[in-house]
Design a protein around this motif. Structure first.
Motif, PDB file in Angstrom:
ATOM      1  N   ALA A 182     -36.876   1.883  40.708  1.00  0.00           N
ATOM      2  CA  ALA A 182     -36.233   2.766  41.684  1.00  0.00           C
ATOM      3  C   ALA A 182     -35.832   2.013  42.944  1.00  0.00           C
ATOM      4  N   ALA A 183     -36.671   1.104  43.408  1.00  0.00           N
ATOM      5  CA  ALA A 183     -36.348   0.368  44.632  1.00  0.00           C
ATOM      6  C   ALA A 183     -35.070  -0.446  44.441  1.00  0.00           C
ATOM      7  N   LYS A 184     -34.955  -1.110  43.316  1.00  0.00           N
ATOM      8  CA  LYS A 184     -33.753  -1.907  43.023  1.00  0.00           C
ATOM      9  C   LYS A 184     -32.523  -1.006  42.940  1.00  0.00           C
ATOM     10  N   ALA A 185     -32.661   0.130  42.257  1.00  0.00           N
ATOM     11  CA  ALA A 185     -31.519   1.043  42.096  1.00  0.00           C
ATOM     12  C   ALA A 185     -31.039   1.556  43.442  1.00  0.00           C
ATOM     13  N   LEU A 186     -31.958   1.893  44.329  1.00  0.00           N
ATOM     14  CA  LEU A 186     -31.570   2.412  45.641  1.00  0.00           C
ATOM     15  C   LEU A 186     -30.930   1.328  46.501  1.00  0.00           C
ATOM     16  N   ARG A 187     -31.454   0.120  46.437  1.00  0.00           N
ATOM     17  CA  ARG A 187     -30.846  -0.972  47.198  1.00  0.00           C
ATOM     18  C   ARG A 187     -29.413  -1.216  46.729  1.00  0.00           C
ATOM     19  N   GLU A 188     -29.198  -1.192  45.421  1.00  0.00           N
ATOM     20  CA  GLU A 188     -27.846  -1.419  44.898  1.00  0.00           C
ATOM     21  C   GLU A 188     -26.903  -0.306  45.340  1.00  0.00           C
ATOM     22  N   ALA A 189     -27.379   0.942  45.333  1.00  0.00           N
ATOM     23  CA  ALA A 189     -26.528   2.042  45.807  1.00  0.00           C
ATOM     24  C   ALA A 189     -26.210   1.878  47.286  1.00  0.00           C
ATOM     25  N   ALA A 190     -27.199   1.431  48.070  1.00  0.00           N
ATOM     26  CA  ALA A 190     -26.957   1.211  49.502  1.00  0.00           C
ATOM     27  C   ALA A 190     -25.962   0.079  49.719  1.00  0.00           C
ATOM     28  N   GLU A 191     -26.032  -0.954  48.896  1.00  0.00           N
ATOM     29  CA  GLU A 191     -25.074  -2.050  49.012  1.00  0.00           C
ATOM     30  C   GLU A 191     -23.661  -1.579  48.690  1.00  0.00           C
ATOM     31  N   ALA A 192     -23.542  -0.714  47.694  1.00  0.00           N
ATOM     32  CA  ALA A 192     -22.223  -0.160  47.369  1.00  0.00           C
ATOM     33  C   ALA A 192     -21.691   0.647  48.542  1.00  0.00           C
TER      34      ALA A 192
ATOM     35  N   VAL B 263     -22.202   8.589  48.288  1.00  0.00           N
ATOM     36  CA  VAL B 263     -21.697   7.556  47.386  1.00  0.00           C
ATOM     37  C   VAL B 263     -22.516   7.573  46.102  1.00  0.00           C
ATOM     38  N   ARG B 264     -21.828   7.417  44.985  1.00  0.00           N
ATOM     39  CA  ARG B 264     -22.448   7.394  43.656  1.00  0.00           C
ATOM     40  C   ARG B 264     -22.153   6.048  43.003  1.00  0.00           C
ATOM     41  N   LEU B 265     -23.188   5.389  42.500  1.00  0.00           N
ATOM     42  CA  LEU B 265     -23.033   4.096  41.836  1.00  0.00           C
ATOM     43  C   LEU B 265     -23.365   4.269  40.367  1.00  0.00           C
ATOM     44  N   VAL B 266     -22.419   3.867  39.500  1.00  0.00           N
ATOM     45  CA  VAL B 266     -22.573   4.085  38.060  1.00  0.00           C
ATOM     46  C   VAL B 266     -22.289   2.788  37.305  1.00  0.00           C
ATOM     47  N   PRO B 267     -22.801   2.686  36.075  1.00  0.00           N
ATOM     48  CA  PRO B 267     -22.469   1.521  35.266  1.00  0.00           C
ATOM     49  C   PRO B 267     -20.983   1.506  34.923  1.00  0.00           C
ATOM     50  N   PRO B 268     -20.419   0.326  34.657  1.00  0.00           N
ATOM     51  CA  PRO B 268     -19.010   0.263  34.258  1.00  0.00           C
ATOM     52  C   PRO B 268     -18.844   0.837  32.858  1.00  0.00           C
ATOM     53  N   PRO B 269     -17.615   1.218  32.484  1.00  0.00           N
ATOM     54  CA  PRO B 269     -17.407   1.808  31.158  1.00  0.00           C
ATOM     55  C   PRO B 269     -17.595   0.820  30.020  1.00  0.00           C
ATOM     56  N   ALA B 270     -17.531  -0.472  30.294  1.00  0.00           N
ATOM     57  CA  ALA B 270     -17.731  -1.490  29.269  1.00  0.00           C
ATOM     58  C   ALA B 270     -18.628  -2.572  29.830  1.00  0.00           C
ATOM     59  N   PRO B 271     -19.474  -3.176  28.998  1.00  0.00           N
ATOM     60  CA  PRO B 271     -20.373  -4.227  29.484  1.00  0.00           C
ATOM     61  C   PRO B 271     -19.585  -5.402  30.071  1.00  0.00           C
ATOM     62  N   GLY B 272     -20.251  -6.094  30.991  1.00  0.00           N
ATOM     63  CA  GLY B 272     -19.647  -7.293  31.544  1.00  0.00           C
ATOM     64  C   GLY B 272     -19.025  -7.121  32.912  1.00  0.00           C
ATOM     65  N   SER B 273     -18.886  -5.886  33.364  1.00  0.00           N
ATOM     66  CA  SER B 273     -18.327  -5.625  34.696  1.00  0.00           C
ATOM     67  C   SER B 273     -19.444  -5.201  35.638  1.00  0.00           C
ATOM     68  N   THR B 274     -19.143  -5.213  36.910  1.00  0.00           N
ATOM     69  CA  THR B 274     -20.129  -4.784  37.897  1.00  0.00           C
ATOM     70  C   THR B 274     -20.140  -3.257  37.984  1.00  0.00           C
ATOM     71  N   PRO B 275     -21.238  -2.665  38.477  1.00  0.00           N
ATOM     72  CA  PRO B 275     -21.265  -1.208  38.655  1.00  0.00           C
ATOM     73  C   PRO B 275     -20.125  -0.738  39.551  1.00  0.00           C
ATOM     74  N   VAL B 276     -19.768   0.518  39.379  1.00  0.00           N
ATOM     75  CA  VAL B 276     -18.613   1.092  40.074  1.00  0.00           C
ATOM     76  C   VAL B 276     -19.095   2.180  41.026  1.00  0.00           C
ATOM     77  N   ALA B 277     -18.599   2.140  42.248  1.00  0.00           N
ATOM     78  CA  ALA B 277     -18.957   3.142  43.256  1.00  0.00           C
ATOM     79  C   ALA B 277     -17.841   4.166  43.392  1.00  0.00           C
ATOM     80  N   GLY B 278     -18.221   5.393  43.623  1.00  0.00           N
ATOM     81  CA  GLY B 278     -17.249   6.458  43.850  1.00  0.00           C
ATOM     82  C   GLY B 278     -17.857   7.523  44.746  1.00  0.00           C
ATOM     83  N   PRO B 279     -17.069   8.517  45.112  1.00  0.00           N
ATOM     84  CA  PRO B 279     -17.569   9.569  46.002  1.00  0.00           C
ATOM     85  C   PRO B 279     -18.462  10.563  45.283  1.00  0.00           C
ATOM     86  N   VAL B 280     -19.242  11.298  46.061  1.00  0.00           N
ATOM     87  CA  VAL B 280     -20.020  12.432  45.565  1.00  0.00           C
ATOM     88  C   VAL B 280     -19.486  13.670  46.270  1.00  0.00           C
TER      89      VAL B 280
END
Length: 246
Positions: A195-205, A59-76
């Motif tokens: 890094a810890a925050k980023a990994l937790r967010e990816a795991a939540e996605a 799973v890959r977690l990325v910022p949304p294309p425009a500010p104001g939305s939540t990050p978007v998860a997709g496949p790797v």
């Protein structure tokens, strides 16, 4: 607003699949083919995923294309993970950004309770500094969030560095200094990465999508502003580096 029909969703997925396999880019979808909501964007992405028949490895977690939305998860996809040093293949509208890749030593099951960092880090076999290079199948970029989601959250390639040395679990408990350096030594970006925050967010996605098996990867992307194109070295203190050669 009319719902995206099943036939229209299949057609949109087919156009995106053709763009991925041929390298030809797309104009914005006409209204009858364009997903209008995040749920419709996810429907098209699921159909596209099936058409591509590429092995999914995480799973890959990325910022949304425009500010104001939540990050978007997709496949790797496995063929889109490149070992550094590596050159960027031809991509439309490439967007290199700092990233981290964690490979799992144990499965990450879907569950209702969020993962704590301690639980998550115990399931990670290796952590890698990476450069995520997003791309778009739309000539001028995805026109909105649902189309971005349909386009697999802009999955391009991920250039993955060597595993971090022992001690990385302790190191990432505090934000790490990071920098991107161009081939001539110019500092293209300097900042810090939690890094810890980023990994937790990816795991939540991943948790919201479903279970991940042993050996799968979590990609936490968008950990820097968009970096310059071309040769680049991303270094994160205590974790390592990833190199783009072109």
């Amino acid at each position: 607003m009319a719902r995206l029909t099943a036939e229209a969703a299949r057609t949109a997925a087919g156009y995106l699949a053709e763009a991925i396999t041929t390298g030809r880019t797309l104009a914005p979808f006409p209204p009858e083919l364009s997903p209008a909501t995040p749920a419709e964007g996810r429907r098209v992405a699921v159909l596209l995923h099936a058409l591509l028949e590429m092995p999914t490895v995480g799973v890959r977690l990325v910022p949304p294309p425009a500010p104001g939305s939540t990050p978007v998860a997709g496949p790797v996809f496995a063929p889109r993970l490149l070992h550094a040093p590596a050159a960027t293949p031809p991509l439309n509208r490439p967007t290199p950004m700092a990233a981290l890749v964690a490979q799992l030593a144990q499965p990450l099951p879907a569950r209702a309770r969020p993962w704590s960092f301690r639980e998550l880090s115990g399931r990670i076999a290796s952590l890698h500094v990476a450069i995520d290079i997003g791309a778009s199948r739309f000539t001028s970029g995805a026109p909105d969030l649902p189309c971005f989601m349909a386009d697999l959250a802009g999955h391009g390639v991920v250039v993955v560095g060597r595993p971090a040395r022992s001690g990385w679990r302790e190191a990432i408990l505090t934000p790490r200094a990071a920098r991107a350096t161009a081939a001539d030594g110019t500092i293209a970006w300097r900042g810090t990465i939690d890094a810890a925050k980023a990994l937790r967010e990816a795991a939540e996605a991943a948790r919201s999508i479903g279970a991940l098996p042993e050996g799968a990867v979590l990609v936490a992307a968008g950990l820097s502003p968009v970096l310059p194109e071309g040769p680049l070295t991303l270094s994160i203190a205590g974790l390592g580096k990833a190199e783009l050669t072109a």
